[in-house]
Design a protein around this motif. Structure first.
Motif, PDB file in Angstrom:
ATOM      1  N   ASP A  36       0.800  -1.247   0.000  1.00  0.00           N
ATOM      2  CA  ASP A  36       0.000   0.000   0.000  1.00  0.00           C
ATOM      3  C   ASP A  36       0.830   1.294   0.000  1.00  0.00           C
ATOM      4  N   GLN A  52       4.052   0.482   2.293  1.00  0.00           N
ATOM      5  CA  GLN A  52       4.204  -0.760   3.036  1.00  0.00           C
ATOM      6  C   GLN A  52       5.333  -1.550   2.386  1.00  0.00           C
ATOM      7  N   PHE A  60       5.653 -10.768   1.035  1.00  0.00           N
ATOM      8  CA  PHE A  60       4.927 -10.055   2.103  1.00  0.00           C
ATOM      9  C   PHE A  60       5.406 -10.590   3.447  1.00  0.00           C
ATOM     10  N   TRP A  96       1.631  -1.004  10.038  1.00  0.00           N
ATOM     11  CA  TRP A  96       0.730  -1.125   8.902  1.00  0.00           C
ATOM     12  C   TRP A  96       0.281   0.249   8.417  1.00  0.00           C
ATOM     13  N   SER A  97      -0.691   0.258   7.512  1.00  0.00           N
ATOM     14  CA  SER A  97      -0.973   1.483   6.746  1.00  0.00           C
ATOM     15  C   SER A  97      -1.484   2.644   7.593  1.00  0.00           C
ATOM     16  N   ASP A 161      -5.830   1.163   9.602  1.00  0.00           N
ATOM     17  CA  ASP A 161      -5.657   2.105   8.492  1.00  0.00           C
ATOM     18  C   ASP A 161      -6.332   3.463   8.729  1.00  0.00           C
ATOM     19  N   GLU A 215     -10.754  -1.848   4.460  1.00  0.00           N
ATOM     20  CA  GLU A 215      -9.345  -1.492   4.592  1.00  0.00           C
ATOM     21  C   GLU A 215      -9.125  -0.104   3.990  1.00  0.00           C
ATOM     22  N   CYS A 216      -8.088   0.541   4.464  1.00  0.00           N
ATOM     23  CA  CYS A 216      -7.606   1.812   3.891  1.00  0.00           C
ATOM     24  C   CYS A 216      -8.732   2.775   3.508  1.00  0.00           C
ATOM     25  N   TYR A 290      -5.378  -1.309  -5.746  1.00  0.00           N
ATOM     26  CA  TYR A 290      -5.918  -1.590  -4.409  1.00  0.00           C
ATOM     27  C   TYR A 290      -5.254  -0.710  -3.358  1.00  0.00           C
ATOM     28  N   TRP A 308      -1.685   0.561  -4.880  1.00  0.00           N
ATOM     29  CA  TRP A 308      -0.826  -0.625  -5.060  1.00  0.00           C
ATOM     30  C   TRP A 308      -1.377  -1.434  -6.234  1.00  0.00           C
TER      31      TRP A 308
HETATM   32  N1  DQQ Z   1      -2.251  -3.673   3.892  1.00  0.00           N
HETATM   33  C1  DQQ Z   1      -1.742  -3.263   5.166  1.00  0.00           C
HETATM   34  C2  DQQ Z   1      -2.934  -3.073   6.031  1.00  0.00           C
HETATM   35  C3  DQQ Z   1      -4.017  -2.821   5.061  1.00  0.00           C
HETATM   36  C4  DQQ Z   1      -3.681  -3.750   3.931  1.00  0.00           C
HETATM   37  C5  DQQ Z   1      -0.770  -4.292   5.649  1.00  0.00           C
HETATM   38  C6  DQQ Z   1      -4.310  -3.368   2.627  1.00  0.00           C
HETATM   39  O1  DQQ Z   1      -2.773  -1.999   6.959  1.00  0.00           O
HETATM   40  O2  DQQ Z   1      -5.289  -3.043   5.600  1.00  0.00           O
HETATM   41  O3  DQQ Z   1       0.341  -4.343   4.771  1.00  0.00           O
HETATM   42  O4  DQQ Z   1      -3.593  -3.904   1.537  1.00  0.00           O
END
Ligand code: DQQ
Length: 570
Positions: A36, A52, A60, A96-97, A161, A215-216, A290, A308
């Motif tokens: 992200d 990220q 990952f 994280w994000s 997020d 998310e996000c 995404y 991303w």
């Molecule tokens: N990626 C992050 C999270 C988010 C997700 C973790 C979305 O914070 O929810 O790498 O791709």
């Protein structure tokens, strides 16, 4: 300032940079895993981009870091050491994000999700260590972290997020955190006087059943009558604004958005198109795109988003390449005149990379004789090669028009999902008005090609335009090694009145397309094995039985940006 050249052949990363799927002008770190976009902002003359990142390898890793690059133009990037690493009890299992907020008095802060010692998701605050450092390389995590704990009744891995915070008329800050309860996706709303002590409202800003975790989340105002951007914290805007709430739905791996009104009295959001659960839900992009995050750029008074673009091949491929993940090219976004959707367009800075240009006007692509079944283009009919530019690194703008659409085919009324329409009416299946469009990253023998194309149908007495990206022939690699999906979107235009325009950014392994001036966007991630570098070709095509006029075509070679400038070279 002038940017010095980036890593050269002596650099250990030079071999990686020469790989065929490395991008020339889409952001990538020098190596390893990226997902992200995080915390973009402009601060004191410098654009910051965080992401990220697993700095130790191409896969990952849940113990995420924040990669960090800076730029003076959003095109060329200076690579810095990670800004955040998982080091403290409140983020030891991953940073994280999160998002940047610029406070009054010009002070940036960062809010991000940490996974704590017990793997609970909590929200943390960090500030730059030295505001006089132009690159803000070092960040200090607040001693009082976490500033927001997991709410009661929410699973420990369903709370993340944080958005950019915004200030309301009452002088208090607000922010959103993505979450879910059972299958209901939620954007929790918090308020704070000081950005350290946060209180959750009992009622979320918004939620929707059967959407899974949000998310996000991204939440921002847009003018109803201007393409300019609005600062997230605008209080008492001089003109009418609407608010966009974007959420990333991991179950579908797409970014959906709503347009609506924020009601500060009731502290909730009233969307005008609340159909996230439906196929017709609006998406920023109908392809691979995404976890997008936008920011307000005060330099050019615009809102810019990036996302991303994830890989579609395997971990073994990531390991062999030494990296995984690309960012979409930065897009400006604003509200369409019809106020029903956003428009998105690559930022104008891409023009600084333009090389050779080729153009033509009023070129007719004749309709082809009717054939049975799929179009096997052995005779190379219906094609017009766009020569004179680097077809593997290009920006192409093309517009099509028809005189008379009366004979358009009826669309089967049971087909309501454009993706399924594109799969049924793929790029080599002949129709009347279409398929017509571009064949990008095509091999000389056409056994590899990524087709971005349109078809016009009739439905209930109206014309329907479908925009597709057919990846079934993007790569000769086996299905397991490569995505063979069809992507599709409806394009909200009237093809009797409007030309059908397409803009496509082609960059080795990413094909990013904007239909109808940015009304519908489709990004494809592809891995050609023949259409590589100088062997890649670009065609305009029409496989329909009806002729189509290309009213205008302009294409440019796009030079490589400097994506991994080492700080020591600046
Ligand atoms: N990626 C992050 C999270 C988010 C997700 C973790 C979305 O914070 O929810 O790498 O791709």
């Amino acid at each position: 300032m002038s940017i010095p050249s980036s890593s050269t052949s002596e650099s250990p990363i030079a071999a990686v940079l020469e790989q065929p799927y490395r991008t020339g002008f889409h952001f990538q770190p020098p190596q390893n895993w990226m997902n992200d976009p995080n915390g973009q902002m402009w601060y004191n003359g410098v654009y910051h981009f965080f992401y990220q990142h697993n700095p130790f390898g191409p896969l990952f890793d849940i113990r995420m870091h924040w990669g960090h690059s800076v730029s003076y133009d959003l095109i060329n990037w200076i690579h810095l050491d990670p800004a955040f690493a998982p080091t403290e009890p409140f983020d030891i299992n991953g940073c994280w994000s999160g998002s940047a907020t610029i406070l009054p008095g010009n002070k940036p802060i960062m809010l991000y999700t940490g996974r704590d010692t017990q793997e609970r998701q909590v929200q943390n605050l960090a500030v730059p260590k030295d505001l006089s450092d132009p690159y803000l390389k070092e960040w200090v995590k607040d001693a009082g972290n976490p500033v927001i704990n997991l709410p009661e009744g929410i699973q420990s891995d369903d709370f993340r997020d944080p958005t950019t915070a915004w200030i309301e008329e009452d002088g208090k800050w607000r922010l959103l955190v993505g979450s879910k309860r059972d299958r209901t996706g939620i954007a929790f709303l918090y308020h704070s006087d000081d950005l350290v002590n946060w209180v959750k409202y009992d009622t979320p800003l918004h939620q929707a059943p059967e959407t899974g975790i949000w998310e996000c989340p991204d939440y921002f105002p847009v003018w109803v009558d201007s393409t300019m951007g609005v600062d997230t914290s605008v209080v008492n805007p001089s003109k009418e604004v609407k608010h966009v709430l974007k959420v990333s739905l991991i179950d579908r791996f797409h970014d959906y958005y709503m347009i609506g009104k924020y009601s500060p009295e009731e502290e909730h959001y009233v969307p005008e198109n609340d159909d996230l659960t439906q196929i017709s839900g609006l998406r920023l992009d109908y392809g691979r795109f995404y976890a997008s995050k936008s920011f307000f750029d005060p330099v050019k008074i615009r809102r810019i988003t990036m996302a991303w673009v994830h890989e579609t091949d395997s971990d073994a491929d990531f390991i062999a390449r030494g990296w995984a993940g690309v960012q979409s090219f930065p897009r400006s976004l604003w509200l369409d005149k019809n106020q029903k959707q956003l428009l998105q367009w690559p930022i104008e800075e891409i023009e600084t990379l333009y090389g050779n240009q080729v153009s033509f006007q009023n070129k007719k692509l004749e309709g082809l004789r009717e054939i049975e079944g799929s179009f096997q283009n052995k005779k190379r009919e219906g094609l017009h090669e766009i020569e004179g530019i680097t077809a593997s690194q290009a920006d192409v703008k093309i517009s099509f028009k028809f005189d008379n659409l009366e004979e358009a085919e009826e669309l089967d009324p049971s087909l309501v999902d454009p993706k399924l329409i594109c799969a049924k009416y793929h790029a080599t299946k002949q129709g009347k008005f279409g398929p017509f469009g571009l064949l990008a990253l095509a091999s000389n023998d056409l056994t590899e090609q990524t087709a971005i194309y349109f078809r016009i149908f009739k439905k209930n007495g109206r014309y329907v335009v479908v925009m597709c990206s057919d990846q079934s022939q993007s790569s000769k690699k086996e299905k397991e090694e490569s995505d063979k999906t069809f992507y599709g979107a409806f394009l909200d235009i009237d093809p009797q009145q409007d030309e059908i325009s397409l803009r496509t950014l082609i960059d080795h392994s990413i094909v990013e397309s904007f239909g109808g001036g940015g009304k519908s966007c489709i990004t494809s991630r592809v891995y050609p094995s023949l259409a590589i570098g100088k062997d890649a070709k670009l065609f305009a095509f029409n496989y329909g039985t009806k002729s189509v006029m290309i009213s205008e075509m302009n294409a440019w070679s796009v030079k490589s940006a400097q994506m991994s400038i080492e700080e020591s070279n600046v």
